[in-house]
Design a protein around this motif. Structure first.
Motif, PDB file in Angstrom:
ATOM      1  N   UNK A 112      -3.643 -31.677  -7.216  1.00  9.54           N
ATOM      2  CA  UNK A 112      -3.574 -31.329  -5.798  1.00  9.54           C
ATOM      3  C   UNK A 112      -2.535 -30.225  -5.575  1.00  9.54           C
ATOM      4  N   UNK A 113      -2.497 -29.707  -4.367  1.00  7.07           N
ATOM      5  CA  UNK A 113      -1.545 -28.634  -4.074  1.00  7.07           C
ATOM      6  C   UNK A 113      -0.106 -29.136  -4.124  1.00  7.07           C
ATOM      7  N   UNK A 114       0.114 -30.412  -3.808  1.00  3.03           N
ATOM      8  CA  UNK A 114       1.463 -30.965  -3.914  1.00  3.03           C
ATOM      9  C   UNK A 114       1.919 -30.987  -5.373  1.00  3.03           C
ATOM     10  N   UNK A 115       1.014 -31.381  -6.265  1.00  4.72           N
ATOM     11  CA  UNK A 115       1.344 -31.389  -7.683  1.00  4.72           C
ATOM     12  C   UNK A 115       1.607 -29.974  -8.184  1.00  4.72           C
ATOM     13  N   UNK A 116       0.851 -29.005  -7.688  1.00  2.10           N
ATOM     14  CA  UNK A 116       1.072 -27.609  -8.065  1.00  2.10           C
ATOM     15  C   UNK A 116       2.417 -27.101  -7.593  1.00  2.10           C
ATOM     16  N   UNK A 117       2.813 -27.495  -6.382  1.00  2.00           N
ATOM     17  CA  UNK A 117       4.123 -27.100  -5.868  1.00  2.00           C
ATOM     18  C   UNK A 117       5.244 -27.692  -6.713  1.00  2.00           C
ATOM     19  N   UNK A 118       5.084 -28.953  -7.093  1.00  2.00           N
ATOM     20  CA  UNK A 118       6.094 -29.594  -7.933  1.00  2.00           C
ATOM     21  C   UNK A 118       6.185 -28.908  -9.297  1.00  2.00           C
ATOM     22  N   UNK A 119       5.041 -28.550  -9.870  1.00  2.00           N
ATOM     23  CA  UNK A 119       5.035 -27.874 -11.170  1.00  2.00           C
ATOM     24  C   UNK A 119       5.703 -26.508 -11.066  1.00  2.00           C
ATOM     25  N   UNK A 120       5.476 -25.808  -9.960  1.00  2.00           N
ATOM     26  CA  UNK A 120       6.109 -24.507  -9.755  1.00  2.00           C
ATOM     27  C   UNK A 120       7.624 -24.657  -9.638  1.00  2.00           C
ATOM     28  N   UNK A 121       8.082 -25.659  -8.918  1.00  4.08           N
ATOM     29  CA  UNK A 121       9.521 -25.884  -8.793  1.00  4.08           C
ATOM     30  C   UNK A 121      10.146 -26.241 -10.134  1.00  4.08           C
ATOM     31  N   UNK A 122       9.442 -27.056 -10.936  1.00  2.83           N
ATOM     32  CA  UNK A 122       9.948 -27.402 -12.266  1.00  2.83           C
ATOM     33  C   UNK A 122      10.050 -26.146 -13.138  1.00  2.83           C
ATOM     34  N   UNK A 123       9.037 -25.293 -13.068  1.00  2.00           N
ATOM     35  CA  UNK A 123       9.042 -24.075 -13.877  1.00  2.00           C
ATOM     36  C   UNK A 123      10.166 -23.135 -13.436  1.00  2.00           C
ATOM     37  N   UNK A 124      10.370 -23.004 -12.135  1.00  6.59           N
ATOM     38  CA  UNK A 124      11.443 -22.139 -11.641  1.00  6.59           C
ATOM     39  C   UNK A 124      12.812 -22.671 -12.045  1.00  6.59           C
ATOM     40  N   UNK A 125      12.951 -23.976 -12.146  1.00  5.47           N
ATOM     41  CA  UNK A 125      14.233 -24.556 -12.548  1.00  5.47           C
ATOM     42  C   UNK A 125      14.449 -24.442 -14.056  1.00  5.47           C
ATOM     43  N   UNK A 126      13.390 -24.521 -14.841  1.00  2.00           N
ATOM     44  CA  UNK A 126      13.527 -24.549 -16.295  1.00  2.00           C
ATOM     45  C   UNK A 126      13.516 -23.162 -16.928  1.00  2.00           C
ATOM     46  N   UNK A 127      12.921 -22.191 -16.287  1.00  2.00           N
ATOM     47  CA  UNK A 127      12.738 -20.876 -16.911  1.00  2.00           C
ATOM     48  C   UNK A 127      14.032 -20.095 -17.132  1.00  2.00           C
ATOM     49  N   UNK A 128      14.909 -19.918 -16.140  1.00  2.00           N
ATOM     50  CA  UNK A 128      16.123 -19.130 -16.393  1.00  2.00           C
ATOM     51  C   UNK A 128      17.012 -19.676 -17.516  1.00  2.00           C
ATOM     52  N   UNK A 129      17.283 -20.997 -17.608  1.00  2.00           N
ATOM     53  CA  UNK A 129      18.085 -21.468 -18.747  1.00  2.00           C
ATOM     54  C   UNK A 129      17.399 -21.214 -20.091  1.00  2.00           C
ATOM     55  N   UNK A 130      16.100 -21.350 -20.133  1.00  2.00           N
ATOM     56  CA  UNK A 130      15.379 -21.123 -21.388  1.00  2.00           C
ATOM     57  C   UNK A 130      15.472 -19.656 -21.797  1.00  2.00           C
ATOM     58  N   UNK A 131      15.343 -18.750 -20.855  1.00  2.00           N
ATOM     59  CA  UNK A 131      15.437 -17.317 -21.170  1.00  2.00           C
ATOM     60  C   UNK A 131      16.840 -16.969 -21.647  1.00  2.00           C
ATOM     61  N   UNK A 132      17.853 -17.531 -21.002  1.00  7.05           N
ATOM     62  CA  UNK A 132      19.235 -17.281 -21.437  1.00  7.05           C
ATOM     63  C   UNK A 132      19.464 -17.793 -22.857  1.00  7.05           C
ATOM     64  N   UNK A 133      18.907 -18.963 -23.154  1.00  2.00           N
ATOM     65  CA  UNK A 133      19.056 -19.517 -24.496  1.00  2.00           C
ATOM     66  C   UNK A 133      18.367 -18.627 -25.534  1.00  2.00           C
ATOM     67  N   UNK A 134      17.182 -18.136 -25.226  1.00  2.00           N
ATOM     68  CA  UNK A 134      16.474 -17.245 -26.146  1.00  2.00           C
ATOM     69  C   UNK A 134      17.246 -15.944 -26.339  1.00  2.00           C
ATOM     70  N   UNK A 135      17.828 -15.439 -25.258  1.00  2.00           N
ATOM     71  CA  UNK A 135      18.584 -14.189 -25.361  1.00  2.00           C
ATOM     72  C   UNK A 135      19.804 -14.381 -26.256  1.00  2.00           C
ATOM     73  N   UNK A 136      20.467 -15.515 -26.143  1.00  2.00           N
ATOM     74  CA  UNK A 136      21.608 -15.795 -27.012  1.00  2.00           C
ATOM     75  C   UNK A 136      21.155 -15.937 -28.463  1.00  2.00           C
ATOM     76  N   UNK A 137      20.036 -16.586 -28.667  1.00  3.38           N
ATOM     77  CA  UNK A 137      19.525 -16.798 -30.025  1.00  3.38           C
ATOM     78  C   UNK A 137      19.175 -15.476 -30.704  1.00  3.38           C
ATOM     79  N   UNK A 138      18.532 -14.578 -29.962  1.00  2.86           N
ATOM     80  CA  UNK A 138      18.132 -13.291 -30.531  1.00  2.86           C
ATOM     81  C   UNK A 138      19.221 -12.233 -30.420  1.00  2.86           C
ATOM     82  N   UNK A 139      20.320 -12.535 -29.743  1.00  5.71           N
ATOM     83  CA  UNK A 139      21.431 -11.602 -29.641  1.00  5.71           C
ATOM     84  C   UNK A 139      21.196 -10.478 -28.651  1.00  5.71           C
TER      85      UNK A 139
END
Length: 113
Positions: free
Chosen positions: A33-60
């Motif tokens: 449903x659209x509520x589930x899609x909104x929740x998934x979008x919020x989870x992705x927005x919360x998880x993406x920046x830390x993951x990108x920072x971690x990858x950037x540190x890993x690759x230098x």
């Protein structure tokens, strides 16, 4: 023998990737449903920046990412407004067609005079 296996292997790889993507989308609630899609979008927005920072540190990589803008957008409201507009347009269609037909006939009559 290898010439026959390669196309099958390519097809199996493509089907596996597509199936995996579909499974991840379904499991995360994107196909619900659209509520589930909104929740998934919020989870992705919360998880993406830390993951990108971690990858950037890993690759230098030393780069400053721009901050993610805060967008107050509700897919539920957007969907509902689109549905309302469509239904409203469909309900007004017979009246508008009659109106435009009368205007067209009037202009044709004016041109004939």
């Amino acid at each position: 023998m290898a010439a026959r296996i390669l196309p099958v292997l390519k097809l199996a790889t493509k089907v596996t990737i597509a199936g995996g993507a579909l499974y991840v989308a379904y499991d995360s609630g994107l196909l619900g449903s659209s509520e589930q899609g909104s929740e998934a979008l919020q989870k992705a927005q919360a998880a993406l920046p830390p993951a990108i920072e971690e990858w950037m540190k890993y690759f230098g990589v030393e780069a400053q990412l721009p901050t993610v803008p805060k967008v107050e957008f509700s897919p539920v409201d957007a969907w509902n407004s689109g549905v309302r507009w469509t239904i409203s347009s469909l309900s007004e269609a017979p009246t508008k067609v009659t109106e435009y037909t009368n205007q067209g006939l009037q202009q044709v009559k004016d041109l004939i005079k």
